[in-house]
Design a protein around this motif. Structure first.
Motif, PDB file in Angstrom:
ATOM      1  N   ASP A 644      -1.832  14.117   1.809  1.00  0.00           N
ATOM      2  CA  ASP A 644      -2.866  13.494   3.084  1.00  0.00           C
ATOM      3  C   ASP A 644      -3.768  13.044   2.688  1.00  0.00           C
ATOM      4  O   ASP A 644      -4.952  13.123   1.692  1.00  0.00           O
ATOM      5  CB  ASP A 644      -3.460  14.572   3.461  1.00  0.00           C
ATOM      6  N   CYS A 645      -4.092  10.978   2.671  1.00  0.00           N
ATOM      7  CA  CYS A 645      -4.495  10.525   1.952  1.00  0.00           C
ATOM      8  C   CYS A 645      -5.069   9.800   3.148  1.00  0.00           C
ATOM      9  O   CYS A 645      -5.262   9.281   4.627  1.00  0.00           O
ATOM     10  CB  CYS A 645      -3.616   9.140   1.911  1.00  0.00           C
ATOM     11  N   PRO A 646      -6.529   9.530   2.831  1.00  0.00           N
ATOM     12  CA  PRO A 646      -7.048   8.010   3.447  1.00  0.00           C
ATOM     13  C   PRO A 646      -6.335   7.132   4.274  1.00  0.00           C
ATOM     14  O   PRO A 646      -6.108   6.356   3.188  1.00  0.00           O
ATOM     15  CB  PRO A 646      -8.282   7.695   3.177  1.00  0.00           C
ATOM     16  N   ARG A 647      -6.657   6.352   5.036  1.00  0.00           N
ATOM     17  CA  ARG A 647      -5.816   5.193   5.292  1.00  0.00           C
ATOM     18  C   ARG A 647      -5.922   3.768   4.486  1.00  0.00           C
ATOM     19  O   ARG A 647      -5.252   3.043   4.510  1.00  0.00           O
ATOM     20  CB  ARG A 647      -6.250   4.949   7.285  1.00  0.00           C
ATOM     21  N   ASP A 648      -7.208   3.943   4.299  1.00  0.00           N
ATOM     22  CA  ASP A 648      -8.038   2.682   3.217  1.00  0.00           C
ATOM     23  C   ASP A 648      -7.614   3.121   2.004  1.00  0.00           C
ATOM     24  O   ASP A 648      -8.030   2.017   1.372  1.00  0.00           O
ATOM     25  CB  ASP A 648      -9.029   2.396   3.703  1.00  0.00           C
ATOM     26  N   ILE A 649      -6.505   3.640   1.903  1.00  0.00           N
ATOM     27  CA  ILE A 649      -6.461   4.352  -0.055  1.00  0.00           C
ATOM     28  C   ILE A 649      -5.406   3.063  -0.026  1.00  0.00           C
ATOM     29  O   ILE A 649      -4.998   2.116  -0.056  1.00  0.00           O
ATOM     30  CB  ILE A 649      -5.351   5.785  -0.126  1.00  0.00           C
ATOM     31  N   SER A 650      -6.764   2.515  -1.529  1.00  0.00           N
ATOM     32  CA  SER A 650      -5.228   1.219  -2.196  1.00  0.00           C
ATOM     33  C   SER A 650      -4.178   1.280  -2.795  1.00  0.00           C
ATOM     34  O   SER A 650      -3.840   2.702  -3.072  1.00  0.00           O
ATOM     35  CB  SER A 650      -6.246   0.876  -2.790  1.00  0.00           C
ATOM     36  N   ARG A 651      -3.311   0.770  -3.263  1.00  0.00           N
ATOM     37  CA  ARG A 651      -2.605   0.939  -4.297  1.00  0.00           C
ATOM     38  C   ARG A 651      -2.956   1.402  -4.437  1.00  0.00           C
ATOM     39  O   ARG A 651      -1.633   2.168  -5.711  1.00  0.00           O
ATOM     40  CB  ARG A 651      -0.883  -0.889  -3.991  1.00  0.00           C
ATOM     41  N   GLU A 652      -3.764   0.987  -6.063  1.00  0.00           N
ATOM     42  CA  GLU A 652      -3.839   0.787  -7.086  1.00  0.00           C
ATOM     43  C   GLU A 652      -3.938   2.527  -7.603  1.00  0.00           C
ATOM     44  O   GLU A 652      -3.690   3.116  -8.360  1.00  0.00           O
ATOM     45  CB  GLU A 652      -5.197   0.726  -7.996  1.00  0.00           C
ATOM     46  N   ALA A 653      -5.083   3.371  -6.474  1.00  0.00           N
ATOM     47  CA  ALA A 653      -4.877   4.573  -6.244  1.00  0.00           C
ATOM     48  C   ALA A 653      -3.706   5.878  -6.350  1.00  0.00           C
ATOM     49  O   ALA A 653      -3.508   6.310  -6.591  1.00  0.00           O
ATOM     50  CB  ALA A 653      -5.642   5.275  -5.113  1.00  0.00           C
ATOM     51  N   LEU A 654      -2.576   5.219  -5.433  1.00  0.00           N
ATOM     52  CA  LEU A 654      -1.482   5.355  -5.494  1.00  0.00           C
ATOM     53  C   LEU A 654      -0.493   5.660  -6.900  1.00  0.00           C
ATOM     54  O   LEU A 654       0.068   6.490  -7.080  1.00  0.00           O
ATOM     55  CB  LEU A 654      -0.418   5.113  -3.953  1.00  0.00           C
ATOM     56  N   HIS A 655      -0.820   4.356  -7.303  1.00  0.00           N
ATOM     57  CA  HIS A 655       0.156   3.793  -8.418  1.00  0.00           C
ATOM     58  C   HIS A 655      -0.451   5.092  -9.856  1.00  0.00           C
ATOM     59  O   HIS A 655       0.711   5.870 -10.721  1.00  0.00           O
ATOM     60  CB  HIS A 655      -0.007   2.701  -9.308  1.00  0.00           C
ATOM     61  N   GLU A 656      -1.486   5.132  -9.139  1.00  0.00           N
ATOM     62  CA  GLU A 656      -2.365   6.475 -10.368  1.00  0.00           C
ATOM     63  C   GLU A 656      -2.200   7.456  -9.778  1.00  0.00           C
ATOM     64  O   GLU A 656      -1.449   8.552 -10.668  1.00  0.00           O
ATOM     65  CB  GLU A 656      -3.388   6.260 -10.310  1.00  0.00           C
ATOM     66  N   ILE A 657      -1.637   7.682  -8.544  1.00  0.00           N
ATOM     67  CA  ILE A 657      -1.288   9.571  -8.706  1.00  0.00           C
ATOM     68  C   ILE A 657       0.015   9.498  -9.174  1.00  0.00           C
ATOM     69  O   ILE A 657       0.653  10.522  -9.344  1.00  0.00           O
ATOM     70  CB  ILE A 657      -1.135   9.432  -7.336  1.00  0.00           C
ATOM     71  N   ARG A 658       1.224   8.463  -8.798  1.00  0.00           N
ATOM     72  CA  ARG A 658       2.265   8.825  -9.102  1.00  0.00           C
ATOM     73  C   ARG A 658       2.820   8.742 -10.789  1.00  0.00           C
ATOM     74  O   ARG A 658       3.686   9.065 -11.039  1.00  0.00           O
ATOM     75  CB  ARG A 658       3.377   7.354  -8.878  1.00  0.00           C
ATOM     76  N   ALA A 659       1.676   7.519 -11.393  1.00  0.00           N
ATOM     77  CA  ALA A 659       1.332   7.971 -12.656  1.00  0.00           C
ATOM     78  C   ALA A 659       1.298   9.187 -13.725  1.00  0.00           C
ATOM     79  O   ALA A 659       1.899   9.567 -14.549  1.00  0.00           O
ATOM     80  CB  ALA A 659       0.596   6.857 -13.377  1.00  0.00           C
ATOM     81  N   VAL A 660       0.659   9.811 -12.833  1.00  0.00           N
ATOM     82  CA  VAL A 660      -0.133  11.126 -13.027  1.00  0.00           C
ATOM     83  C   VAL A 660       1.012  11.381 -13.306  1.00  0.00           C
ATOM     84  O   VAL A 660       2.174  13.278 -13.343  1.00  0.00           O
ATOM     85  CB  VAL A 660      -0.624  12.053 -12.363  1.00  0.00           C
ATOM     86  N   LEU A 661       2.361  12.247 -11.956  1.00  0.00           N
ATOM     87  CA  LEU A 661       4.034  13.038 -11.519  1.00  0.00           C
ATOM     88  C   LEU A 661       4.663  12.199 -12.952  1.00  0.00           C
ATOM     89  O   LEU A 661       5.231  12.831 -13.783  1.00  0.00           O
ATOM     90  CB  LEU A 661       4.307  12.533 -10.612  1.00  0.00           C
ATOM     91  N   GLU A 662       4.729  11.483 -12.686  1.00  0.00           N
ATOM     92  CA  GLU A 662       5.539  10.773 -13.731  1.00  0.00           C
ATOM     93  C   GLU A 662       5.318  11.251 -15.704  1.00  0.00           C
ATOM     94  O   GLU A 662       6.198  11.472 -16.096  1.00  0.00           O
ATOM     95  CB  GLU A 662       5.984   9.178 -13.747  1.00  0.00           C
ATOM     96  N   ASN A 663       4.010  11.022 -16.051  1.00  0.00           N
ATOM     97  CA  ASN A 663       4.025  11.808 -17.470  1.00  0.00           C
ATOM     98  C   ASN A 663       3.247  13.126 -17.073  1.00  0.00           C
ATOM     99  O   ASN A 663       2.893  13.344 -18.754  1.00  0.00           O
ATOM    100  CB  ASN A 663       2.463  10.693 -17.970  1.00  0.00           C
TER     101      ASN A 663
END
Length: 700
Positions: A644-663
């Motif tokens: 559940d994310c804020p509508r104005d979340i940035s692409r960089e924020a999503l990529h940081e979250i994804r990086a946590v999952l991948e690492n």
């Protein structure tokens, strides 16, 4: 000659009685022999029957229960305190503050399942065990106390700060934490130190993890079940002297159970590794998903009604087509009537002794149009009963569905989910997932899904060079396997070129390869693979043999796991999580199928459990990242997390979250996650590039 009572007992006990009934009958026979209970006067002239014996057991149980309750009250320990005054509450709060560790438990009540639902039921009271005493605080009992003169929130307020500042042990903690937060807004989640249910799961995943059973089996302290002591009784109706000894006894024994398991954790190196898994991974994940469940996800009840009406029309149309195809009307929900038509009248191949199970019908759906239609009809019926009709009843007063994630619900360490099971919402009928909505106009849903994580774990654990090379170079794994099992007929490039060409053999091979890849991970044998692929068992075995020939590392890994489980009786995942199969190995001398089952699980478990553990480790690592972006985990679906994310979340924020999952964990192969953005409805996605385009979202 009339039957004697002894003859009657011989007759009754020789019947095909259930285990529970046989136990009751033996208890009644013994009680009658001791003169504790006699025959019913109204039945004395009749032949003694099983029905009368079971009625006598109810009388016996009532007497024993009254005696048991009286004994419990008479033997109430001196350090059991009914906190029924303000002064006692103040003393209790002081004891909580002075204790390094406490135990906590709630007693609830409510009609129609309300005792299990914090949005519907009520709290009767709660118990706390400190280092000095064991307390029970009555909140809403029929029997009144001095506390009834105060508002409930004032009573809770007397001890809330002390509880929130303590380290708490609970058994099945999500239940107690959710109730206390939903009812009173008191956060015991961050104070939760240990859940003894999860601790017990970590020591033995094969047994019952109910508190009463653990106390009896492990601590040798027999404990009474609520239903046996208080049949047809709500806890708020229980007399307070009885409620005290029952509830305070639970928390006292929960703390003893915690100490008992803790000693085991420290007794061996392998158990110390499990201890680290419990505290470093399992408990943070458990706390996270209590918050996730409390947050919930918005649900479109009106949309569910409209979708159900649409599905009802589809169901009726399919019903008419089936009647037309078979030439008559029958009850399509009657297995007996459907079986008679398919196998006796239409003479279709009967693979399951008349069974209309989906597994058998799938294999003969090419024999008659009616079978294919029937499978569609069954699918629509399941969608309606399981989702469009059931889900609206799960919506709470806030308009959201609040599922219950059990973070160690399966023997593999994987999640399970209930009330409702959001893991079962079908992806192939996305209109059902579309009923789950973003939590407000300023919020969106975002999914992050591990890509082929089980196959990546398999490549890592088997050290399979062909798979590792394919992952490292970004080659499609299913196309790689398809080329391999084609026996040289097609190259990888051929499969990739034709994989989307309808009817082409390469497309069929890739679809088959996908089933085989995941089937091997799940320990699928030739019989199950034959059913799934709709081929003969011999063909399925050849596919498996070709697979292992092309991936020799996987064959070596599976053989080694089989030897390992036979030698030591268990296998582990990359975190040290155990799958104990001793009983299957012991039983295999008499039952070879138990050995085959153990071997299958020995190969499957480390892959399944490791994949699940990687996701859990990522959940732990995300705790440092998600608050920065006002982002919350709300659902876990297999290898996927929904946020559940804020509508104005940035692409960089999503990529940081994804990086946590991948690492989260380093493997021999790269780990990848896919991001999908759902602005309004679950599974109704928009392309990431489009979402973050300047024209659509100037803020980005």
């Amino acid at each position: 000659m009339s039957e004697t009572l002894e003859d009657a007992w011989q007759r009754i006990l020789a019947m095909k009685n259930s285990e529970a009934d046989q136990r009751k009958l033996i208890e009644v026979k013994a009680a009658m022999a001791e003169g504790l209970i006699g025959r019913e006067p109204s039945s004395a002239a009749k032949r003694f029957s099983k029905a009368e014996a079971l009625r006598l057991h109810k009388q016996l149980a009532d007497r024993q229960r009254e005696s048991k309750l009286a004994e419990l009250v008479a033997n109430t320990p001196s350090n059991y305190i009914l906190a029924d005054t303000i002064d006692k509450l103040a003393k209790m709060a002081d004891d909580i503050r002075a204790s390094d560790l406490i135990a906590f438990d709630l007693e609830t009540f409510g009609k129609d399942g309300g005792a299990l639902d914090p949005w519907k039921g009520e709290i009767a009271g709660f118990s706390v065990t400190t280092q000095r005493a064991n307390y029970y605080v009555p909140i809403a009992h029929v029997e009144e106390t001095d506390l009834n003169a105060y508002m409930t929130f004032d009573v809770i307020g007397m001890v809330a700060s002390a509880l929130m500042a303590s380290k708490i042990v609970m058994h099945n903690a999500p239940f107690d934490c959710k109730w206390f937060y939903v009812k009173y807004g008191v956060n015991l989640i961050d104070s939760l130190h240990a859940d003894t249910r999860i601790m017990a799961m970590s020591l033995d995943e094969n047994r019952s993890h109910r508190l009463k059973d653990l106390l009896t089996d492990w601590l040798k302290e027999p404990s009474d079940n609520f239903d046996e002591l208080f049949p047809n009784t709500q806890f708020n109706e229980v007399p307070l002297d009885v409620a005290l000894v029952y509830a305070a006894g639970d928390t006292e024994k929960t703390l003893k159970l915690y100490e008992w398991i803790s000693k085991w954790y420290d007794s061996r190196p392998d158990l110390r590794e499990i201890k680290r898994l419990f505290y470093d991974v399992e408990m943070p994940v458990a706390r996270q998903f209590i918050w996730s469940d409390i947050r919930g996800i918005k649900f479109d009840s009106e949309g569910a009604l409209a979708l159900d009406e649409k599905l009802a029309k589809e169901e009726a149309e399919l019903q008419s087509k089936i009647y037309e195809t078979i030439g008559k009307e029958i009850n399509l929900n009657s297995p007996a009537q459907v079986s008679e038509v398919l196998f006796e009248e239409l003479k279709l191949t009967d693979l399951g002794n008349g069974s209309t199970n989906q597994r058998f019908l799938n294999r003969i759906k090419g024999e008659h149009k009616a079978v294919e239609l029937l499978l569609e009809y069954k699918e629509i019926g399941k969608l309606r009963s399981s989702f469009t009709q059931k889900l609206p009843r799960e919506v709470k007063s806030d308009g959201r569905i609040h599922p219950w994630h059990n973070t160690w619900g399966a023997a593999t360490g994987r999640f399970t989910c209930s009330d409702p099971n959001t893991q079962q919402i079908p992806a192939k009928r996305p209109e059902v997932r579309h009923l789950f909505l973003a939590n407000g106009n300023d919020r969106i849903l975002v999914s992050m899904d591990y890509s082929q994580i089980e196959l990546r774990v398999l490549a890592h654990m088997a050290n399979e060079k062909v798979l590792i090379d394919a992952f490292e170079h970004g080659r499609d794994i299913h196309s790689t396997t398809a080329a391999l099992i084609s026996n040289g007929k097609y190259s990888y490039e051929d499969i990739e070129t034709e994989k989307d060409t309808d009817g082409h053999e390469c497309q069929k091979l890739r679809k088959r390869a996908k089933i085989v890849n995941f089937g091997i991970v799940y320990g699928m044998g030739a019989g199950k693979l034959a059913d799934t692929l709709e081929v003969s068992k011999a063909e399925a075995q050849k596919i498996i043999d070709d697979y292992f020939r092309g991936y020799p590392g996987i064959k070596r890994y599976m053989d080694e796991q089989h030897r390992l489980v036979e030698k030591q009786g268990f296998v582990t995942d990359i975190f040290g999580r155990k799958r104990r199969l001793h009983d299957d190995i012991k039983a295999s001398k008499k039952d070879r199928w138990r050995l085959f089952s153990a071997q299958r699980q020995a190969g499957n478990f480390p892959i399944q459990a490791s994949a699940g553990s990687i996701l859990k480790k990522a959940v732990v690592d995300l705790q440092a990242v998600l608050p920065k972006y006002d982002t919350h985990i709300i659902l876990q679906v297999h290898d996927e997390l929904n946020f559940d994310c804020p509508r104005d979340i940035s692409r960089e924020a999503l990529h940081e979250i994804r990086a946590v999952l991948e690492n989260a964990v380093k493997l021999h192969v790269p780990v990848r996650c896919d991001i999908e953005i759902y602005p309004y409805k679950w599974a109704e996605k928009i392309d990431e590039k489009e979402w973050f385009s300047d024209e659509r979202n100037p803020v980005n």
